[in-house]
Design a protein around this motif. Structure first.
Motif, mmCIF file in Angstrom:
data_model
loop_
_atom_site.group_PDB
_atom_site.id
_atom_site.type_symbol
_atom_site.label_atom_id
_atom_site.label_comp_id
_atom_site.label_asym_id
_atom_site.label_seq_id
_atom_site.Cartn_x
_atom_site.Cartn_y
_atom_site.Cartn_z
ATOM 1 N N GLU A 27 -64.480 40.169 -117.015
ATOM 2 C CA GLU A 27 -63.545 39.983 -118.127
ATOM 3 C C GLU A 27 -62.143 40.369 -117.666
ATOM 4 O OE1 GLU A 27 -64.487 41.115 -122.478
ATOM 5 O OE2 GLU A 27 -63.054 42.637 -121.819
ATOM 6 N N VAL A 28 -61.148 39.629 -118.148
ATOM 7 C CA VAL A 28 -59.759 39.929 -117.792
ATOM 8 C C VAL A 28 -58.908 40.032 -119.050
ATOM 9 C CG1 VAL A 28 -59.808 38.919 -115.477
ATOM 10 C CG2 VAL A 28 -59.301 37.445 -117.428
ATOM 11 N N THR A 29 -57.954 40.967 -119.036
ATOM 12 C CA THR A 29 -56.978 41.092 -120.116
ATOM 13 C C THR A 29 -55.607 40.919 -119.495
ATOM 14 O OG1 THR A 29 -58.366 42.609 -121.359
ATOM 15 C CG2 THR A 29 -56.022 42.631 -121.875
ATOM 16 N N PHE A 30 -54.822 40.001 -120.035
ATOM 17 C CA PHE A 30 -53.548 39.705 -119.398
ATOM 18 C C PHE A 30 -52.449 39.488 -120.420
ATOM 19 C CE2 PHE A 30 -54.140 35.167 -120.288
ATOM 20 C CZ PHE A 30 -55.523 35.095 -120.387
ATOM 21 N N LYS A 31 -51.233 39.666 -119.913
ATOM 22 C CA LYS A 31 -50.034 39.537 -120.711
ATOM 23 C C LYS A 31 -49.663 38.068 -120.811
ATOM 24 C CE LYS A 31 -45.263 41.044 -119.952
ATOM 25 N NZ LYS A 31 -44.436 41.889 -119.092
ATOM 26 N N VAL A 32 -49.263 37.637 -121.993
ATOM 27 C CA VAL A 32 -48.794 36.262 -122.162
ATOM 28 C C VAL A 32 -47.382 36.311 -122.737
ATOM 29 C CG1 VAL A 32 -51.119 35.372 -122.477
ATOM 30 C CG2 VAL A 32 -49.810 36.061 -124.482
ATOM 31 N N LEU A 33 -46.648 35.236 -122.610
ATOM 32 C CA LEU A 33 -45.254 35.244 -123.063
ATOM 33 C C LEU A 33 -44.928 33.954 -123.801
ATOM 34 C CD1 LEU A 33 -43.419 36.781 -119.977
ATOM 35 C CD2 LEU A 33 -43.469 37.728 -122.277
ATOM 36 N N PRO A 34 -43.900 33.990 -124.644
ATOM 37 C CA PRO A 34 -43.502 32.752 -125.318
ATOM 38 C C PRO A 34 -43.157 31.676 -124.283
ATOM 39 C CG PRO A 34 -42.293 34.643 -126.186
ATOM 40 C CD PRO A 34 -43.060 35.134 -125.008
ATOM 41 N N THR A 35 -43.570 30.454 -124.545
ATOM 42 C CA THR A 35 -43.217 29.340 -123.659
ATOM 43 C C THR A 35 -41.752 28.994 -123.901
ATOM 44 O OG1 THR A 35 -45.420 28.526 -124.109
ATOM 45 C CG2 THR A 35 -43.958 27.030 -122.952
ATOM 46 N N PRO A 36 -41.003 28.749 -122.829
ATOM 47 C CA PRO A 36 -39.601 28.358 -123.036
ATOM 48 C C PRO A 36 -39.527 27.114 -123.917
ATOM 49 C CG PRO A 36 -40.065 28.754 -120.707
ATOM 50 C CD PRO A 36 -41.378 28.810 -121.421
ATOM 51 N N LYS A 37 -38.526 27.101 -124.810
ATOM 52 C CA LYS A 37 -38.417 25.995 -125.757
ATOM 53 C C LYS A 37 -38.049 24.686 -125.055
ATOM 54 C CE LYS A 37 -38.926 28.283 -129.809
ATOM 55 N NZ LYS A 37 -40.016 29.183 -129.383
ATOM 56 N N THR A 38 -37.180 24.794 -124.042
ATOM 57 C CA THR A 38 -36.827 23.581 -123.308
ATOM 58 C C THR A 38 -36.523 23.924 -121.850
ATOM 59 O OG1 THR A 38 -35.534 21.543 -123.390
ATOM 60 C CG2 THR A 38 -34.332 23.582 -123.754
ATOM 61 N N THR A 39 -36.431 22.871 -121.037
ATOM 62 C CA THR A 39 -36.225 23.036 -119.600
ATOM 63 C C THR A 39 -35.223 21.999 -119.118
ATOM 64 O OG1 THR A 39 -38.542 23.664 -119.399
ATOM 65 C CG2 THR A 39 -37.421 23.091 -117.359
ATOM 66 N N ALA A 43 -29.690 25.360 -126.838
ATOM 67 C CA ALA A 43 -28.249 25.586 -126.757
ATOM 68 C C ALA A 43 -27.913 26.421 -125.523
ATOM 69 C CB ALA A 43 -27.767 26.297 -128.018
ATOM 70 N N SER A 44 -28.753 27.409 -125.273
ATOM 71 C CA SER A 44 -28.521 28.304 -124.153
ATOM 72 C C SER A 44 -28.694 27.577 -122.815
ATOM 73 C CB SER A 44 -29.485 29.488 -124.274
ATOM 74 O OG SER A 44 -29.709 30.061 -123.024
ATOM 75 N N VAL A 45 -29.724 26.751 -122.718
ATOM 76 C CA VAL A 45 -29.964 26.008 -121.475
ATOM 77 C C VAL A 45 -28.779 25.074 -121.194
ATOM 78 C CG1 VAL A 45 -31.407 24.215 -120.408
ATOM 79 C CG2 VAL A 45 -32.474 26.174 -121.538
ATOM 80 N N ALA A 46 -28.269 24.432 -122.231
ATOM 81 C CA ALA A 46 -27.154 23.507 -122.047
ATOM 82 C C ALA A 46 -25.933 24.236 -121.491
ATOM 83 C CB ALA A 46 -26.820 22.834 -123.374
ATOM 84 N N VAL A 47 -25.630 25.396 -122.075
ATOM 85 C CA VAL A 47 -24.461 26.167 -121.631
ATOM 86 C C VAL A 47 -24.638 26.629 -120.186
ATOM 87 C CG1 VAL A 47 -23.165 28.306 -122.009
ATOM 88 C CG2 VAL A 47 -23.910 26.932 -123.969
ATOM 89 N N ARG A 48 -25.846 27.139 -119.888
ATOM 90 C CA ARG A 48 -26.091 27.657 -118.536
ATOM 91 C C ARG A 48 -26.107 26.529 -117.505
ATOM 92 N NH1 ARG A 48 -31.317 30.343 -118.520
ATOM 93 N NH2 ARG A 48 -31.734 29.801 -120.681
ATOM 94 N N ARG A 103 -34.124 25.263 -111.709
ATOM 95 C CA ARG A 103 -34.632 25.112 -113.076
ATOM 96 C C ARG A 103 -34.039 26.156 -114.020
ATOM 97 N NH1 ARG A 103 -41.022 25.651 -114.083
ATOM 98 N NH2 ARG A 103 -40.578 27.727 -113.257
ATOM 99 N N LEU A 104 -33.705 25.713 -115.224
ATOM 100 C CA LEU A 104 -33.241 26.616 -116.286
ATOM 101 C C LEU A 104 -34.145 26.413 -117.493
ATOM 102 C CD1 LEU A 104 -29.432 25.883 -115.971
ATOM 103 C CD2 LEU A 104 -30.637 27.914 -115.142
ATOM 104 N N GLU A 105 -34.484 27.513 -118.158
ATOM 105 C CA GLU A 105 -35.388 27.419 -119.312
ATOM 106 C C GLU A 105 -34.894 28.309 -120.440
ATOM 107 O OE1 GLU A 105 -39.758 26.999 -117.482
ATOM 108 O OE2 GLU A 105 -38.727 28.816 -116.860
ATOM 109 N N GLY A 106 -35.279 27.970 -121.661
ATOM 110 C CA GLY A 106 -34.940 28.819 -122.804
ATOM 111 C C GLY A 106 -34.647 27.997 -124.036
#
Lengths: 402, 477
Positions: A171-183, A244-249, A238-241
């Motif tokens: 058995e494994v327990t692992f951390k997950v994170l929100p998927t970036p909204k856009t790329t 609006a933020s991805v566009a600016v970056r 690659r930029l993710e997030g």
């Protein structure tokens, strides 16, 4: 094939084999078969019967699943909550020529990470807790299900990437994170390897949070995105997030990169395909068993290794992790000695032979040889978890006898 | 003073040979690097866990890896216990010595050996302070992410020993996630390099095992750490809530909405009052719980993220929202939080607990914590990293009253058991040390513990490295 349906069954099987000192080949879904040195074992024990997500609370960003749970099932459950595994585990089937179902336990057992690894951490960085059966049949738990945990020795890290040679994960327990909204992906065309590495380093020193940095020389360019990338070598960032933020970056990064060469931009859909192809090493998923190396070095040195090798051997290569991960396919001979000497002389790192024909695999140690004290220490550690040496004997070493 | 926590009895043979051992050690390190006078040994008797102290046999303060190796080789040959020490800021007694031990202090090894911006790494000696790394690269736009509250004083070697975290670990991870390599002196004096400037291990992840091993597997003399590009901007915001429950569910909803702030810090009312009295940070005094949420990025990104967070906070009846208007104001908000331990020390003696709990259990554990402390007739202030469930109840007591001290210790142990029972663990960042050693059986089964101890023995068969720590004194081998 032994496929226990419970931890107790797994434990009984392993204890029985330990008692008669009979080696077992440990596997998950078998999609990474061929990893490591050849294993000679009478029996195969698979976790594929231990399935199911046992706990998942999206607000805690933690998931627990039995080791044999298909990765696809995990990813679907996470996607339904806008989450994912930030370390982008690689699907090895295409490049290894295997079929079957990748399992979550197998993924952590080989510490499989993709392009985001160099900023987000490896699979092992996201693994919080495990349950496993050791080589005497005891059921052991380590770690927990919280992000921060320094209680005792971190056996979780030790088992991650141990290729089933220290324990049978249940058995494994692992951390997950929100998927970036856009790329979005910035492409810089026409750079030679060395310039590309400088461009990627420059991008990484900016505050734009680049989450993927790869360089695809001309020889592999046509194998990505249905050959639609612009002419010549291409360096991809690659930029993710949030949109609006991805566009600016992206604007900021583009402006900074124009000094290196002509710049274009890929939208979210194409980006997603491109980075999956980079992750799964699409150029070398060529239905052959030509030797394939996975090399990890300091990002600034990888291109020097490749340049040196090109003078002496038939080699094709492309770079991920800002140049620090080199996927290298040889024409015929694995050139292990030249390769490993080159790595040592360029400040260190390691090369793993991922794929080769049986003859080469028998003759070439799959993993980087270690210094004597480290090799001895590793053997002593293995002796503490699998005292009779029954798990995948020889897979990570060159068959050390005990 | 209470002595509820036992140490291993000192080895009489080692004590008897003290003069001889000192003479031998004098040969191994340069003049002035061996501390042997009684008065000079006093500062090494304890660390941040001041309720316990032991005078060590001697202290050596080597300047090079070769000297560390020589001392280890010598102590290994004669079975002399060795207690590694950085700046001595451990809060769990990780660096407290014992009478038969040589303290191996790394505080003189303070050189930054290499900074490599192309690969974003820094290689430093173990005695370099955490903050010194960020200071050395800050003007070039980089930083080292793990930021324990003691970062001004604590050393990178100690951080590796304890796998330290800090307020910003929610986004950037703890030490183990930011460590690329170490130079490690094994118990017999052999020097090995684990990792380097490359990623991932060529064999078993020994680097991952060494990180957080509390000086039980070897002595780290150098480390290669990951540097990160500084974000364009960072902005903390204060949120005041009517109840701890409201603050807790706000945290869960922010994360559930897919927003990962760089830090989410929580303070309860007593902590707010203590910190405000000290730092004058402008914290609201009319709320039951306070969150400091920090976001990073460009101005536009921070605005967008904060707008979402504020909207979520409103659904939990947030009473105060204070966005800071200037860098000075931001610094003040963090000053209050970062001085929490020091400020508490001004009003009372305290022990700082360090359990972690799953986020869904936070509010319930806080409530039960208050009940436990209340039952002992003591007071508690809570300040912690809410984003990753790492609680820090500060139990206030009077160190000069033995009964009070015993009560504080007992209450603390109950709270840690509560964390484990809620699905969490005994320590999130301070380590087990001596403090939580005897509670290990509450979190782990005998089999789990025996497996850890067996792996420890693979490194140090004779158990001479920091031997009274981490694992219960019985059942070793």
């Amino acid at each position: 094939m032994l496929t226990p349906a419970t931890e107790t069954e797994a434990s009984d099987i392993i204890r029985a084999h330990a008692e008669i000192r009979t080696p077992i080949h440990i596997r998950g879904g078998g999609t990474r078969a061929g990893f490591g040195n050849l294993v000679n074992a009478a029996a195969t024990l698979s976790s594929s019967g231990l399935t199911g997500i046992t706990a998942y609370n999206p607000a805690e960003m933690v998931m627990t699943a039995r080791a044999g749970t298909p990765v696809a099932e995990i990813e679907a459950a996470l996607a339904a909550n806008g989450q994912g595994m930030a370390f982008e585990p690689m699907d090895h089937r295409a490049v290894m020529g295997t079929t079957g179902t990748p399992t979550i336990g197998g993924l952590f057992a080989v510490n499989s990470s993709g392009p985001r690894r160099f900023t987000a951490g490896a699979a092992r960085d996201h693994l919080l807790g495990i349950r496993f059966v050791n080589g005497t049949g005891e059921l052991v738990k380590a770690g927990g299900r919280v992000m921060k945990n320094v209680t005792g020795l971190d056996l979780v890290k030790l088992l991650a990437g141990s290729y089933g040679t220290l324990g049978f994960l249940t058995e494994v327990t692992f951390k997950v994170l929100p998927t970036p909204k856009t790329t979005a992906t910035i492409l810089i065309s026409g750079l030679e390897d060395e310039t590309a590495v400088r461009a990627m380093a420059a991008a990484m020193s900016m505050s734009v949070e680049v989450s993927g940095a790869a360089h695809l020389p001309e020889s592999v360019r046509g194998r990505f995105l249905g050959s639609t990338l612009p002419e010549g070598p291409v360096t991809v960032l690659r930029l993710e997030g949030l949109a609006a933020s991805v566009a600016v970056r992206a604007d900021k990064l583009e402006a900074a990169m124009t000094g290196f060469g002509p710049v274009t931009r890929l939208g979210a859909d194409e980006s997603e395909v491109l980075w999956r192809e980079i992750r799964d090493v699409a150029p070398y998923a060529d239905s052959t068993d030509r030797p394939l190396w996975r090399v990890s070095m300091a990002p600034s040195r990888g291109h020097e290794l490749v340049a040196g090798l090109r003078l002496r051997a038939g080699v094709d290569a492309f770079y991920d992790w800002q140049g620090g991960l080199i996927w290298m396919r040889m024409e015929a001979d694995p050139e292990a000695d030249i390769l490993r000497h080159g790595i040592r002389s360029l400040g260190g790192g390691h090369a793993t032979l991922l794929r080769a024909n049986p003859e080469i695999r028998t003759a070439t140690p799959a993993f980087e040889p270690q210094s004597r004290p480290v090799a001895l220490l590793s053997e002593r550690i293995r002796g503490k978890l699998d005292p009779h040496g029954i798990f995948n004997p020889g897979l990570m070493t060159s068959g050390v006898s005990r | 003073m209470t002595e509820a926590i036992a140490f291993l009895p000192p080895r009489a043979d080692v004590l008897a040979r003290r003069a001889e051992i000192l003479a031998d050690l004098r040969e191994l390190v340069p003049p002035g690097r061996l501390v042997e006078e009684n008065n000079a040994l006093v500062p090494f008797e304890t660390d941040g866990f001041i309720a316990y102290r032991r005078r060590p046999l001697a202290v050596v303060l080597p300047e090079t890896t070769a000297q560390v190796a020589a001392v280890m080789k010598y102590c290994h040959r004669y079975g002399i216990p060795v207690v590694p020490r950085g700046a001595g800021t451990s809060l769990s007694g990780g660096a407290i010595p014992q009478e038969d031990a040589v303290v191996l202090g790394l505080s003189a090894m303070t050189r930054i050996l290499d900074v490599d911006y192309a690969n974003r790494t820094a290689t430093v000696q173990a005695g370099v302070t955490n903050l010194a790394i960020s200071d050395a690269v800050g003007s070039d736009g980089f930083f080292y992410a793990p930021d324990p509250s003691s970062q001004l004083a604590c050393t990178i070697g100690g951080n590796i020993g304890m796998n330290s975290g800090g307020a910003h670990c929610l986004k950037y991870g703890v030490t183990t996630n930011n460590l690329l390599g170490v130079k490690l002196v094994l118990v017999d004096g052999t020097v090995v390099d684990l990792g380097g400037q490359h990623l991932d291990s060529e064999g078993y992840d020994l680097l991952g095992l060494v990180c957080g091993s509390e000086g039980q597997l070897g002595i780290v003399t150098e480390a290669t750490v990951r540097l990160l590009a500084k974000p364009e901007g960072a902005r903390p915001v204060l949120f005041g809530f009517e109840s701890a429950e409201a603050a807790g569910s706000c945290v869960a909803d922010v994360i559930g909405a897919g927003i990962i702030p760089v830090a989410i810090e929580f303070m309860d009312k007593p902590a707010i009052q203590i910190c405000e009295a000290f730092a004058k940070a402008g914290y609201p005094l009319d709320v039951e719980a306070l969150l400091i949420v920090e976001v990073e990025g460009s101005e536009a990104e921070m605005d967008a993220m904060l707008a979402s967070i504020v909207a979520i906070a409103k659904t939990h009846g947030v009473k105060t929202v204070r966005e800071c208007q200037s860098a000075t104001e931001a610094a003040l908000i963090w000053k209050g939080r970062k001085s929490a331990f020091g400020a508490t020390g001004r009003i009372a003696d305290y022990i700082c607990m360090d359990g972690t709990v799953p986020l869904s259990q936070l509010a319930d554990v806080l409530k039960k914590t208050a009940e436990i402390v209340d039952r002992y007739g003591l007071r508690v202030a809570n300040v912690f990293h809410a984003g990753d469930g790492n609680m820090h109840p500060l139990i206030l007591y009077n160190i000069n009253d033995p009964q009070d001290a015993a009560k504080a210790e007992a209450a603390g142990m109950e709270i840690l058991k509560l964390c484990v029972d809620a699905g969490g663990c005994l320590t999130g960042e301070h380590g087990v040390g001596i403090e939580k050693r005897d509670l290990m059986r509450h979190q782990f089964s005998d089999i789990d513990l025996a497996q850890q101890m067996a792996v420890r023995s693979a490194f140090d068969e004779g158990w001479i490295l920091n031997p009274s720590k981490v694992f219960p004194l019985e059942g070793r081998g």
